[in-house]
Design a protein around this motif. Sequence first.
Motif, PDB file in Angstrom:
ATOM      1  N   GLN A  10      -0.371   8.269  -9.345  1.00  0.00           N
ATOM      2  CA  GLN A  10      -0.510   9.178  -8.215  1.00  0.00           C
ATOM      3  C   GLN A  10      -1.336   8.583  -7.079  1.00  0.00           C
ATOM      4  N   GLN A  11      -2.009   7.463  -7.316  1.00  0.00           N
ATOM      5  CA  GLN A  11      -2.891   6.912  -6.286  1.00  0.00           C
ATOM      6  C   GLN A  11      -2.118   6.688  -4.987  1.00  0.00           C
ATOM      7  N   SER A  12      -2.715   7.100  -3.882  1.00  0.00           N
ATOM      8  CA  SER A  12      -2.028   7.190  -2.589  1.00  0.00           C
ATOM      9  C   SER A  12      -1.307   5.915  -2.183  1.00  0.00           C
ATOM     10  N   LEU A  13      -1.972   4.764  -2.318  1.00  0.00           N
ATOM     11  CA  LEU A  13      -1.407   3.536  -1.768  1.00  0.00           C
ATOM     12  C   LEU A  13      -0.632   2.700  -2.783  1.00  0.00           C
ATOM     13  N   VAL A  14      -0.637   3.118  -4.045  1.00  0.00           N
ATOM     14  CA  VAL A  14       0.078   2.347  -5.058  1.00  0.00           C
ATOM     15  C   VAL A  14       1.558   2.301  -4.753  1.00  0.00           C
ATOM     16  N   SER A  15       2.127   3.423  -4.280  1.00  0.00           N
ATOM     17  CA  SER A  15       3.563   3.446  -3.997  1.00  0.00           C
ATOM     18  C   SER A  15       3.931   2.407  -2.952  1.00  0.00           C
ATOM     19  N   ASN A  16       3.013   2.146  -1.997  1.00  0.00           N
ATOM     20  CA  ASN A  16       3.274   1.114  -0.988  1.00  0.00           C
ATOM     21  C   ASN A  16       3.357  -0.272  -1.624  1.00  0.00           C
ATOM     22  N   GLN A  17       2.436  -0.526  -2.552  1.00  0.00           N
ATOM     23  CA  GLN A  17       2.413  -1.833  -3.221  1.00  0.00           C
ATOM     24  C   GLN A  17       3.675  -2.031  -4.063  1.00  0.00           C
ATOM     25  N   ILE A  18       4.052  -0.998  -4.821  1.00  0.00           N
ATOM     26  CA  ILE A  18       5.260  -1.084  -5.639  1.00  0.00           C
ATOM     27  C   ILE A  18       6.493  -1.212  -4.751  1.00  0.00           C
ATOM     28  N   SER A  19       6.486  -0.486  -3.644  1.00  0.00           N
ATOM     29  CA  SER A  19       7.625  -0.547  -2.721  1.00  0.00           C
ATOM     30  C   SER A  19       7.800  -1.955  -2.168  1.00  0.00           C
ATOM     31  N   GLU A  20       6.698  -2.614  -1.819  1.00  0.00           N
ATOM     32  CA  GLU A  20       6.775  -3.994  -1.321  1.00  0.00           C
ATOM     33  C   GLU A  20       7.323  -4.917  -2.399  1.00  0.00           C
ATOM     34  N   TRP A  21       6.881  -4.708  -3.633  1.00  0.00           N
ATOM     35  CA  TRP A  21       7.372  -5.548  -4.738  1.00  0.00           C
ATOM     36  C   TRP A  21       8.876  -5.376  -4.924  1.00  0.00           C
ATOM     37  N   LEU A  22       9.352  -4.150  -4.684  1.00  0.00           N
ATOM     38  CA  LEU A  22      10.773  -3.871  -4.828  1.00  0.00           C
ATOM     39  C   LEU A  22      11.588  -4.298  -3.611  1.00  0.00           C
ATOM     40  N   GLY A  23      10.897  -4.803  -2.568  1.00  0.00           N
ATOM     41  CA  GLY A  23      11.595  -5.131  -1.334  1.00  0.00           C
ATOM     42  C   GLY A  23      11.800  -3.909  -0.470  1.00  0.00           C
ATOM     43  N   ASN A  24      10.806  -2.983  -0.530  1.00  0.00           N
ATOM     44  CA  ASN A  24      10.853  -1.733   0.253  1.00  0.00           C
ATOM     45  C   ASN A  24      12.054  -0.862  -0.090  1.00  0.00           C
ATOM     46  N   ASN A  25      12.387  -0.854  -1.367  1.00  0.00           N
ATOM     47  CA  ASN A  25      13.487  -0.014  -1.840  1.00  0.00           C
ATOM     48  C   ASN A  25      13.001   0.945  -2.919  1.00  0.00           C
ATOM     49  N   LEU A  26      11.911   1.653  -2.613  1.00  0.00           N
ATOM     50  CA  LEU A  26      11.326   2.564  -3.591  1.00  0.00           C
ATOM     51  C   LEU A  26      12.282   3.702  -3.944  1.00  0.00           C
ATOM     52  N   ASP A  27      13.174   4.050  -3.008  1.00  0.00           N
ATOM     53  CA  ASP A  27      14.077   5.174  -3.243  1.00  0.00           C
ATOM     54  C   ASP A  27      15.127   4.874  -4.306  1.00  0.00           C
ATOM     55  N   GLN A  28      15.224   3.616  -4.730  1.00  0.00           N
ATOM     56  CA  GLN A  28      16.195   3.294  -5.770  1.00  0.00           C
ATOM     57  C   GLN A  28      15.657   3.596  -7.167  1.00  0.00           C
ATOM     58  N   LEU A  29      14.350   3.917  -7.258  1.00  0.00           N
ATOM     59  CA  LEU A  29      13.765   4.216  -8.561  1.00  0.00           C
ATOM     60  C   LEU A  29      14.060   5.647  -8.981  1.00  0.00           C
ATOM     61  N   ASP A  30      14.204   5.854 -10.280  1.00  0.00           N
ATOM     62  CA  ASP A  30      14.375   7.191 -10.851  1.00  0.00           C
ATOM     63  C   ASP A  30      13.007   7.660 -11.356  1.00  0.00           C
ATOM     64  N   ILE A  31      12.197   8.216 -10.429  1.00  0.00           N
ATOM     65  CA  ILE A  31      10.833   8.638 -10.772  1.00  0.00           C
ATOM     66  C   ILE A  31      10.892  10.050 -11.334  1.00  0.00           C
ATOM     67  N   VAL A  32      10.551  10.180 -12.629  1.00  0.00           N
ATOM     68  CA  VAL A  32      10.630  11.477 -13.308  1.00  0.00           C
ATOM     69  C   VAL A  32       9.265  12.151 -13.416  1.00  0.00           C
ATOM     70  N   GLY A  33       8.189  11.430 -13.077  1.00  0.00           N
ATOM     71  CA  GLY A  33       6.861  12.021 -13.166  1.00  0.00           C
ATOM     72  C   GLY A  33       5.801  11.081 -12.651  1.00  0.00           C
ATOM     73  N   SER A  34       4.580  11.591 -12.589  1.00  0.00           N
ATOM     74  CA  SER A  34       3.445  10.790 -12.124  1.00  0.00           C
ATOM     75  C   SER A  34       2.249  11.047 -13.022  1.00  0.00           C
ATOM     76  N   TYR A  35       1.234  10.203 -12.885  1.00  0.00           N
ATOM     77  CA  TYR A  35       0.014  10.352 -13.683  1.00  0.00           C
ATOM     78  C   TYR A  35      -1.177   9.904 -12.861  1.00  0.00           C
ATOM     79  N   ASN A  36      -2.367  10.435 -13.188  1.00  0.00           N
ATOM     80  CA  ASN A  36      -3.585   9.905 -12.584  1.00  0.00           C
ATOM     81  C   ASN A  36      -4.372   9.076 -13.593  1.00  0.00           C
ATOM     82  N   LEU A  37      -4.266   9.381 -14.877  1.00  0.00           N
ATOM     83  CA  LEU A  37      -4.800   8.553 -15.947  1.00  0.00           C
ATOM     84  C   LEU A  37      -3.673   8.284 -16.930  1.00  0.00           C
ATOM     85  N   LEU A  38      -3.653   7.089 -17.482  1.00  0.00           N
ATOM     86  CA  LEU A  38      -2.451   6.587 -18.152  1.00  0.00           C
ATOM     87  C   LEU A  38      -2.222   7.146 -19.552  1.00  0.00           C
ATOM     88  N   TYR A  39      -3.266   7.603 -20.236  1.00  0.00           N
ATOM     89  CA  TYR A  39      -3.105   7.950 -21.648  1.00  0.00           C
ATOM     90  C   TYR A  39      -2.014   8.998 -21.858  1.00  0.00           C
TER      91      TYR A  39
END
Length: 288
Positions: free
Chosen positions: A195-224
């Motif tokens: 859920q961290q605000s800027l993480v999606s930007n980092q992941i989007s850059e890794w994907l080549g700015n194609n974050l919308d191609q992911l099938d995101i079914v949920g989010s978390y703030n702590l991983l456990y």
Amino acid sequence: MELRVLNYFLAVARERNISKAAKSLHLSQPTLSKQLKELEEELGVILFERGNREISLTEEGLFLLSKGNEILTLVEKTTMNLRKDEVVAGEIHVGGGETKAMSLIAKTMKQMMDAYPEVKVNLYSGNADDIMGKLDAGLLDFGVVVNPTNKQKYAYINLPQKDRWGLLVRCDHFLAEKETIMPADLVGVPLFVSQQSLVSNQISEWLGNNLDQLDIVGSYNLLYNASLMVEQGVGCALCIDGIINTTESNLSFVPLQPKLDASLSMIWKKNQAMSIAATKFLDQLKAE
């Protein structure tokens, strides 16, 4: 609003009964009722809905309950740290996300507490957004955050550790057989993301700015808790390495390729007046 009356309010909110709260506060019921009525008049709101056996909080009452606990925590923290300069004592409040860099904080804190036995530490776990909110409210002295994080209004030092991003999967998942995960591998895979605000930007850059191609079914703030979803086959989790112990489990961590690392920083409010204990801790961490 006096702190004494705020304590009265919190006692009633906790007990949900005027008589029980008055007994715990060693007050008469009429005296406590009068104090609460005057508090409502001072604030210009209704804090309680009074029933026959139990009272409940209004929306305004719930808000004061949340902020009241923060206020008293801040007062207690400030009082504990107002000691003479020659005495290193009091409490240090440190917040951090899930990262192996907390081991460095733990090592430094151990050295502090060995040298100054009167120092105590309070830990809070949360993502960067949570940590910055607590820092802004004065409830934390320091926060350890996983970058990228907007640190413009904070002082900070960069920590030497780096965290590596990857995918947490079940061992029987087809991606568990891979040595690394590439962007194309994630297409159509149900994912949990931070859920961290800027993480999606980092992941989007890794994907080549194609974050919308992911099938995101949920989010978390702590991983456990997200890892429990992964165990049940709900999806996979984009996360950093080393937070979930996958040894002797049905989970596996597969790193991303191209390699995606996250740097780490310890932040604190600019120009804040630090306690002696907090200053000593910061000096010790810088030495490390």
